[in-house]
Scaffold this motif. Structure first.
Motif, PDB file in Angstrom:
ATOM      1  N   GLY A 289       0.952  -1.317   0.006  1.00  0.00           N
ATOM      2  CA  GLY A 289       0.120  -0.011  -0.099  1.00  0.00           C
ATOM      3  C   GLY A 289       0.978   1.374  -0.074  1.00  0.00           C
ATOM      4  O   GLY A 289       0.103   2.233  -0.223  1.00  0.00           O
ATOM      5  N   VAL A 290       1.912   1.257   0.463  1.00  0.00           N
ATOM      6  CA  VAL A 290       2.788   2.414   0.331  1.00  0.00           C
ATOM      7  C   VAL A 290       3.145   2.904  -1.136  1.00  0.00           C
ATOM      8  O   VAL A 290       4.070   1.944  -1.958  1.00  0.00           O
ATOM      9  CB  VAL A 290       4.210   2.131   1.239  1.00  0.00           C
ATOM     10  N   GLY A 291       3.169   3.924  -1.455  1.00  0.00           N
ATOM     11  CA  GLY A 291       3.214   4.416  -2.745  1.00  0.00           C
ATOM     12  C   GLY A 291       2.085   3.923  -3.829  1.00  0.00           C
ATOM     13  O   GLY A 291       2.371   4.000  -5.070  1.00  0.00           O
ATOM     14  N   ALA A 292       0.906   3.507  -3.145  1.00  0.00           N
ATOM     15  CA  ALA A 292      -0.012   2.938  -4.062  1.00  0.00           C
ATOM     16  C   ALA A 292      -0.692   3.826  -4.597  1.00  0.00           C
ATOM     17  O   ALA A 292      -1.016   5.139  -3.896  1.00  0.00           O
ATOM     18  CB  ALA A 292      -0.996   2.005  -3.264  1.00  0.00           C
ATOM     19  N   HIS A 293      -1.507   3.608  -5.976  1.00  0.00           N
ATOM     20  CA  HIS A 293      -2.322   4.743  -6.581  1.00  0.00           C
ATOM     21  C   HIS A 293      -3.643   4.323  -6.603  1.00  0.00           C
ATOM     22  O   HIS A 293      -4.531   4.975  -6.900  1.00  0.00           O
ATOM     23  CB  HIS A 293      -1.705   5.131  -8.029  1.00  0.00           C
ATOM     24  N   GLY A 294      -3.843   3.081  -5.934  1.00  0.00           N
ATOM     25  CA  GLY A 294      -5.366   2.476  -5.879  1.00  0.00           C
ATOM     26  C   GLY A 294      -6.071   3.153  -4.847  1.00  0.00           C
ATOM     27  O   GLY A 294      -5.840   3.979  -4.273  1.00  0.00           O
ATOM     28  N   TYR A 295      -7.417   2.481  -4.979  1.00  0.00           N
ATOM     29  CA  TYR A 295      -8.582   3.199  -3.961  1.00  0.00           C
ATOM     30  C   TYR A 295      -8.996   2.395  -2.935  1.00  0.00           C
ATOM     31  O   TYR A 295      -9.252   1.095  -3.364  1.00  0.00           O
ATOM     32  CB  TYR A 295      -9.546   3.856  -4.695  1.00  0.00           C
ATOM     33  N   ASN A 296      -8.890   2.502  -1.746  1.00  0.00           N
ATOM     34  CA  ASN A 296      -9.508   1.546  -0.756  1.00  0.00           C
ATOM     35  C   ASN A 296     -10.976   1.584  -0.569  1.00  0.00           C
ATOM     36  O   ASN A 296     -11.371   2.813   0.254  1.00  0.00           O
ATOM     37  CB  ASN A 296      -8.794   1.989   0.867  1.00  0.00           C
ATOM     38  N   ARG A 297     -11.885   0.876  -1.092  1.00  0.00           N
ATOM     39  CA  ARG A 297     -13.096   1.083  -1.072  1.00  0.00           C
ATOM     40  C   ARG A 297     -13.771   0.971   0.267  1.00  0.00           C
ATOM     41  O   ARG A 297     -14.813   1.546   0.610  1.00  0.00           O
ATOM     42  CB  ARG A 297     -13.827   0.185  -2.330  1.00  0.00           C
ATOM     43  N   ASN A 298     -13.142   0.262   1.081  1.00  0.00           N
ATOM     44  CA  ASN A 298     -13.605  -0.084   2.352  1.00  0.00           C
ATOM     45  C   ASN A 298     -13.517   0.923   3.073  1.00  0.00           C
ATOM     46  O   ASN A 298     -13.952   0.948   4.244  1.00  0.00           O
ATOM     47  CB  ASN A 298     -13.088  -1.371   2.989  1.00  0.00           C
ATOM     48  N   ALA A 299     -12.842   1.980   2.963  1.00  0.00           N
ATOM     49  CA  ALA A 299     -12.895   2.988   3.705  1.00  0.00           C
ATOM     50  C   ALA A 299     -14.082   3.931   3.709  1.00  0.00           C
ATOM     51  O   ALA A 299     -14.611   4.697   4.818  1.00  0.00           O
ATOM     52  CB  ALA A 299     -11.932   4.090   3.277  1.00  0.00           C
ATOM     53  N   ILE A 300     -15.076   3.519   2.726  1.00  0.00           N
ATOM     54  CA  ILE A 300     -16.419   4.325   2.800  1.00  0.00           C
ATOM     55  C   ILE A 300     -17.407   3.223   2.883  1.00  0.00           C
ATOM     56  O   ILE A 300     -18.608   3.666   3.372  1.00  0.00           O
ATOM     57  CB  ILE A 300     -16.553   4.791   1.286  1.00  0.00           C
ATOM     58  N   ARG A 301     -17.262   2.205   2.787  1.00  0.00           N
ATOM     59  CA  ARG A 301     -18.477   0.943   2.902  1.00  0.00           C
ATOM     60  C   ARG A 301     -19.006   0.903   4.164  1.00  0.00           C
ATOM     61  O   ARG A 301     -18.431   1.140   5.424  1.00  0.00           O
ATOM     62  CB  ARG A 301     -17.877  -0.261   2.328  1.00  0.00           C
ATOM     63  N   THR A 302     -20.103  -0.045   4.225  1.00  0.00           N
ATOM     64  CA  THR A 302     -21.053   0.080   5.353  1.00  0.00           C
ATOM     65  C   THR A 302     -21.166  -1.304   5.821  1.00  0.00           C
ATOM     66  O   THR A 302     -21.537  -2.295   4.936  1.00  0.00           O
ATOM     67  CB  THR A 302     -22.328   0.597   5.387  1.00  0.00           C
ATOM     68  N   ILE A 303     -20.987  -1.782   7.051  1.00  0.00           N
ATOM     69  CA  ILE A 303     -21.307  -3.276   7.347  1.00  0.00           C
ATOM     70  C   ILE A 303     -22.944  -3.512   7.888  1.00  0.00           C
ATOM     71  O   ILE A 303     -23.307  -4.295   7.241  1.00  0.00           O
ATOM     72  CB  ILE A 303     -20.293  -3.753   8.742  1.00  0.00           C
ATOM     73  N   ALA A 304     -23.146  -2.420   8.791  1.00  0.00           N
ATOM     74  CA  ALA A 304     -24.545  -2.550   9.146  1.00  0.00           C
ATOM     75  C   ALA A 304     -25.356  -1.273   8.742  1.00  0.00           C
ATOM     76  O   ALA A 304     -24.785   0.278   9.161  1.00  0.00           O
ATOM     77  CB  ALA A 304     -24.860  -2.624  10.698  1.00  0.00           C
ATOM     78  N   VAL A 305     -26.274  -1.019   8.000  1.00  0.00           N
ATOM     79  CA  VAL A 305     -26.852   0.144   7.690  1.00  0.00           C
ATOM     80  C   VAL A 305     -27.831   0.926   8.954  1.00  0.00           C
ATOM     81  O   VAL A 305     -28.392   0.129   9.590  1.00  0.00           O
ATOM     82  CB  VAL A 305     -27.768  -0.230   6.390  1.00  0.00           C
ATOM     83  N   PRO A 306     -27.726   2.189   8.945  1.00  0.00           N
ATOM     84  CA  PRO A 306     -28.504   2.717  10.216  1.00  0.00           C
ATOM     85  C   PRO A 306     -30.021   2.530   9.750  1.00  0.00           C
ATOM     86  O   PRO A 306     -30.447   2.893   8.627  1.00  0.00           O
ATOM     87  CB  PRO A 306     -28.036   4.197  10.174  1.00  0.00           C
ATOM     88  N   THR A 307     -30.635   2.264  10.696  1.00  0.00           N
ATOM     89  CA  THR A 307     -32.150   2.020  10.562  1.00  0.00           C
ATOM     90  C   THR A 307     -33.004   2.604  11.565  1.00  0.00           C
ATOM     91  O   THR A 307     -32.654   2.571  12.914  1.00  0.00           O
ATOM     92  CB  THR A 307     -32.321   0.659  10.548  1.00  0.00           C
ATOM     93  N   ASP A 308     -34.228   3.812  11.103  1.00  0.00           N
ATOM     94  CA  ASP A 308     -34.751   4.353  11.878  1.00  0.00           C
ATOM     95  C   ASP A 308     -36.258   3.698  12.146  1.00  0.00           C
ATOM     96  O   ASP A 308     -36.601   3.416  10.821  1.00  0.00           O
ATOM     97  CB  ASP A 308     -34.949   5.874  11.906  1.00  0.00           C
ATOM     98  N   ARG A 309     -37.018   3.295  12.949  1.00  0.00           N
ATOM     99  CA  ARG A 309     -38.375   2.964  12.777  1.00  0.00           C
ATOM    100  C   ARG A 309     -39.315   3.607  13.841  1.00  0.00           C
ATOM    101  O   ARG A 309     -38.982   3.939  14.743  1.00  0.00           O
ATOM    102  CB  ARG A 309     -38.252   1.302  13.571  1.00  0.00           C
ATOM    103  N   LEU A 310     -40.442   3.779  13.256  1.00  0.00           N
ATOM    104  CA  LEU A 310     -41.721   4.245  13.948  1.00  0.00           C
ATOM    105  C   LEU A 310     -42.758   3.449  13.781  1.00  0.00           C
ATOM    106  O   LEU A 310     -43.125   3.037  12.484  1.00  0.00           O
ATOM    107  CB  LEU A 310     -42.060   5.920  13.441  1.00  0.00           C
ATOM    108  N   LEU A 311     -43.364   3.047  14.715  1.00  0.00           N
ATOM    109  CA  LEU A 311     -44.634   2.290  14.580  1.00  0.00           C
ATOM    110  C   LEU A 311     -45.915   2.827  15.414  1.00  0.00           C
ATOM    111  O   LEU A 311     -45.841   2.911  16.644  1.00  0.00           O
ATOM    112  CB  LEU A 311     -44.144   0.861  15.287  1.00  0.00           C
ATOM    113  N   PHE A 312     -46.864   2.332  14.807  1.00  0.00           N
ATOM    114  CA  PHE A 312     -48.084   2.719  15.380  1.00  0.00           C
ATOM    115  C   PHE A 312     -49.124   1.244  15.186  1.00  0.00           C
ATOM    116  O   PHE A 312     -49.028   0.892  13.954  1.00  0.00           O
ATOM    117  CB  PHE A 312     -49.034   3.883  14.930  1.00  0.00           C
TER     118      PHE A 312
END
Length: 964
Positions: A289-312
């Motif tokens: 990775g030293v001197g690399a020109h590629g891109y670390n996609r996992n720096a942005i990715r998500t394991i668990a998505v935020p989820t908001d719930r409202l229930l009646f």
């Protein structure tokens, strides 16, 4: 009408709550007629010949779960869900939906009911419901019927039924507040719920109301060591050494970099951090990775998505007369989710959706008044390397680039579900009747970012200077329409104005509707020597519609992303059913009771024609300690709307093994001969000595999934044999054998299977496979480009195994101890995509281990209670199709067993309050590493996020309070 309130009983809240999934009898008053899951006959002697496991309200409370999916999935009868918080970040719709899958037969073969009736689906084109919309604090119990039950409940019950029974009576008010987070400080949880119930003074009316809100925060890939750096299985396509399968080659950065990579005749260049033109190195000169020109996609990715719930939610009933009671059920759920992906990776000329189709290159200069004018943004050093490759007399190039200076990709989703049901029921003599009607819908509005307009990009790349030296778009019509020239040469060079011109925010609007009505009459009209004859007959009508409409650019794939044409359609079905239970013997030697049952259902679908389902069973109680039960059934599943009407929907499959890798001009065998018939493969061999693939090739395969309006219903045959033992008053044991086989299964063939069959001698599967014929950009000649797949009635599935449950309770050291064990052993499982195809054995593969069990232990003494759940997922193996295609031995793909422990401590304060503190994944068990490139990997998670816990240890603290 006057109402009175009394103090809510806290017995349920303070129950030990440690046990789940036990085969238990539902308590009822003497002589009260009830309907249980597994039978439509309302009777005081209700018993099911099929195995039914029960999850109680106390079990849910002891889990600390805010979503029913989280606790149901601990039952070993369930497989990996298709959609959950931890495996849906990359799907194009329905992010964060919660589904369940009995026996790993597919969520579409698990019928979920609410109070014994259907519920509107949670994702367009599908039948599976979203468990986010079910209020967990309002659940009385969940009954899980394993085995075919279409004769009783209709289509989709091939694998079984999950019947969610909501509370019908609450006295007073119950509040529940909870907070929590992971030990890493993320996966935050906030929850509040209020349930209130009231009864009329004359006892004829009951009403329940419920409100709840919960927020679960995100977990990002960069915040877990297993997924922080973009990686790839070292063995896949690189070494071929089985020992390297689970070695994560990190960094394995994407070659689509924010500063761009520019291709010309004979080479390519990129820019370093100082803006100098240099040769491109994906992972650096030393691969660290030293001197690399590629891109670390996992720096942005998500394991668990935020989820908001409202229930009646609300339900109620009113006794109109001695013979009639009206009732209603209402639910409204609003869910918000947000996915986050790395910025879009654009390929000007190659790839699946290039800016310039047909392999056309990007002009580096433009003819203005007959003179060649260089793009003023292009550095002279790069321009000097270019030539004319397409014969138009102008220098050209092609490039790849990560559009980090435009926007991250991702979707914000608002999902609304509404359902209202009303009906009337009552008794007339020996007969019970029930009539009902319901309407429900689910709407999803999705707003996406990060895509770009392909036409605008083409115009913006053709830049020239004007008379004042300003850079403008070359096309005058485009300029008049607001074209802004774009500078793609280097990182952060795209101006805000150009980014706005290129950006193509996407929209997706979906809607599912469901309306149904039905009536059932049941009773025990005749008294036979061994007991009353039970009978139930009924009719139902149901209509479902679904629509899926993306914005115009997305429909055509002109925003360089997944093409998603409009999908809309619907069907209706008319059904009639009947059931009979015949008491054969009673109080005879070795026969305390012996009953037989038979049910049949006939349906007529506007889409799939006529269907017939049936089941037969018997229940034989030897004595009060031993009982034997057996059922056999034929279930049907009509195709859902997506399987029928889905337009060509683009997908990007991963984990594929190209059979042509390693083929040379002289290698022998049928596969080598089939590969060499493709001119692109031969060009690759000529250039490299053997057929080889680049990183871009491995990540650049696309395809379209398509519906089929000619589909018919699939059929499932199931058999269950069970022994129920109660050798002592405080010990229950059940052993159940099951076998389910599905024919005419509606399936997508599976892209690895298509490849294997095509190059194994079956040309039928070759028609949907296309390879690249020339090397363009980072893609090689002969690399796989497109593999399409269409739903067909050609599949088969099989599942066979044994379930064992035990429950033990006793007094211990002045307190109460309760232990329960639920164990499932998968004996055999396979699937095949055509009747003549070889069976693809899935027994023991990731997500379907041979052995799973859950043990629940609880002890309470005085005001204290301690509960613990231990879940075991047995050793597994990678998909055998992948292993065969890669020529790896099975043992090389072994994934170790994992055990997870959850615990909850409760303290009762007075008669109204209960504090609780819990830890999930108490010992912080790490998920198995399944790197990208291997089957079972969820992108950005580096494991199977639907099967294993990718988040780690989590804490929660809560308070329940009951008052008048």
């Amino acid at each position: 009408m006057s109402f009175q309130r009394t103090r809510l009983s806290t017995s349920l809240v303070l129950a030990i709550g440690a046990g789940a999934f036990a085969h238990i009898a539902i308590a009822q008053e003497a002589g009260q007629r009830v309907e249980i899951t597994g039978s439509r006959i309302v009777s005081p002697n209700a018993a099911s010949p099929a195995p039914v496991q029960v999850l109680t309200a106390a079990d849910i409370a002891a889990s600390g779960s805010v979503n029913l999916q989280e606790i149901i999935l601990k039952n070993p009868a369930f497989g990996t869900p298709t959609i959950s918080r931890t495996n849906s970040n990359f799907i194009t719709s329905s992010v964060g939906v919660s589904t369940i899958d009995l026996r790993n037969l597919g969520e579409e073969r698990t019928l979920v009911l609410v109070n014994g009736r259907r519920y509107v689906a949670g994702q367009s084109g599908q039948a599976a419901i979203d468990l986010n919309t079910i209020p967990t604090d309002l659940i009385e119990r969940v009954e899980i019927l394993t085995g075919g039950a279409s004769a009783l409940y209709g289509s989709d019950a091939v694998g079984g039924v999950v019947n969610i029974i909501l509370k019908k009576s609450i006295k007073g008010i119950l509040l529940d507040a909870q907070v929590g987070q992971s030990q890493e400080g993320d996966d935050t949880l906030r929850k509040f719920s209020a349930s209130v119930g009231a009864n009329s003074s004359d006892g004829k009316s009951k009403m329940i109301g419920h409100f709840s809100v919960s927020k679960q925060g995100p977990v990002y890939s960069a915040d877990r060591s297993i997924s922080a750096i973009d990686g790839f299985s070292k063995a896949e396509g690189l070494t071929g050494d089985p020992a390297d399968l689970f070695v994560n080659l990190t960094p394995f950065y994407s070659s689509f970099a924010p500063q761009g990579r520019f291709f010309y005749q004979g080479g390519n260049r990129t820019f370093d951090a100082n803006g100098n033109l240099v040769p491109f190195s994906t992972n650096g000169p030393n691969g660290d990775g030293v001197g690399a020109h590629g891109y670390n996609r996992n720096a942005i990715r998500t394991i668990a998505v935020p989820t908001d719930r409202l229930l009646f939610a609300a339900n109620g009933e009113h006794q109109v007369s001695e013979m009639a009671k009206v009732f209603f059920e209402g639910t409204y759920a609003a869910t918000k989710t947000k996915s986050r992906l790395e910025p879009f990776a654009v390929d000007s000329t190659g790839g699946t959706n290039p800016i310039f189709a047909g392999g056309k290159f990007v002009p580096a200069e433009t003819l203005v008044n007959g003179e060649k004018v260089k793009n003023p943004y292009m550095p002279q050093a790069l321009f000097n390397l270019l030539t004319d490759r397409d014969g138009d007399g102008l220098k050209d190039y092609n490039f790849t680039r990560r559009l980090s200076d435009i926007a991250n990709r991702g979707n914000k989703t608002d999902r609304d579900t509404f359902r209202f049901l009303t009906g009337v029921e009552g008794d007339i003599g020996k007969w019970n009747y029930n009539a009902y009607a319901a309407y429900g819908f689910t709407k999803e509005a999705q707003y996406g970012t990060g895509q770009v307009n392909a036409a605008n990009f083409r115009y913006a790349l053709a830049a020239i200077p004007d008379a004042n030296g300003n850079v403008i778009c070359a096309d005058p019509i485009a300029r008049a329409s607001g074209c802004v020239p774009v500078n793609v040469f280097g990182a952060n060079t795209i101006s805000p104005a150009a980014a706005q011109y290129l950006h193509a925010p996407s929209t997706l609007v979906t809607k599912i509707t469901q309306s149904f009505t039905g009536a059932t009459i049941s009773g025990e009209p005749v008294e036979l020597p061994a007991g009353p004859l039970g009978v139930a007959v009924g009719v139902e009508y149901r209509k479902e519609t679904s629509s899926d409409v993306a914005d115009a650019l997305t429909q055509l794939g002109l925003n360089l992303g997944n093409a998603r044409p409009i999908t809309e359609g619907g069907f209706d079905v008319k059904e009639a059913f009947g059931e009979v239970r015949i008491p054969i013997l009673k109080d005879k030697p070795f026969v305390k009771s012996l009953d037989a049952s038979l049910a049949v259902r006939s349906g007529k679908y506007s889409s799939a024609g006529s269907t017939t389902s049936w089941n037969a069973g018997f229940d034989w109680a030897f004595n009060s300690m031993f009982r034997f039960r057996a059922t056999t059934a034929q279930s049907t599943r009509a195709p859902n709307i997506g399987e029928l009407f889905q337009g060509p929907n683009q997908t990007f499959p991963t984990g594929l093994v190209d059979p042509c890798v390693g083929v040379t001009a002289t290698s022998t065998g049928a596969i080598s001969e089939a590969c060499r018939k493709d001119p692109g493969v031969m060009a690759n061999i000529a250039a490299n000595g053997k057929f080889t693939l680049t990183q871009a090739d491995l990540q650049g395969v696309s395809g379209f999934n398509k519906g089929n309006q000619s589909l018919g219903a699939e059929k499932g045959r199931s058999t269950t044999l069970g022994l129920v033992m109660t050798p002592m008053a405080n010990l229950d044991v059940t052993v159940d054998y099951y076998k389910i086989e599905i024919s005419d299964a509606i399936e997508l063939p599976g892209r690895q299977f298509q490849l294997t069959q095509c190059y194994g001698g079956d040309p039928f599967f070759c028609k949907d496979i296309a390879r690249r014929q020339v090397a363009v950009g980072g893609n090689s000649a002969g690399a796989l480009a497109i593999i399409n797949s269409t739903f067909e009635n050609t599949g088969g599935r099989f599942n066979e195994g044994v379930d064992i449950t035990t429950s033990f309770r006793t007094k211990l050291a002045g307190g109460n101890f309760l232990g329960r064990l639920s164990y499932s052993h998968l004996m055999k499982a396979w699937q095949k995509t055509t009747p003549d195809a070889e069976r693809d054995h899935t027994t023991g593969e990731v997500g379907a281990p041979k052995d799973r069990w859950t043990m629940l232990l609880g002890y309470d003494i005085g005001n204290f209670g301690l509960k613990s759940t231990i879940s075991y997922i047995g050793k597994s193996y990678l998909d055998d199709q992948f292993m065969i295609a890669s020529e790896y031995p099975k043992e090389a793909g072994k994934v170790a067993a994992k055990t997870y422990t959850d615990a909850q401590l409760t303290y009762r304060m007075g008669k109204s309050a209960q504090f609780y503190f819990g830890v999930n994944n108490l010992f912080n068990t790490k998920p198995p590493l399944i790197p990208s490139g291997l089957p079972g990997n969820d992108t950005g998670v580096e494991t199977d996020g639907g099967t294993y816990d990718a988040i780690g240890r989590r804490y929660y603290l809560g308070l329940r309070y009951a008052f008048d």
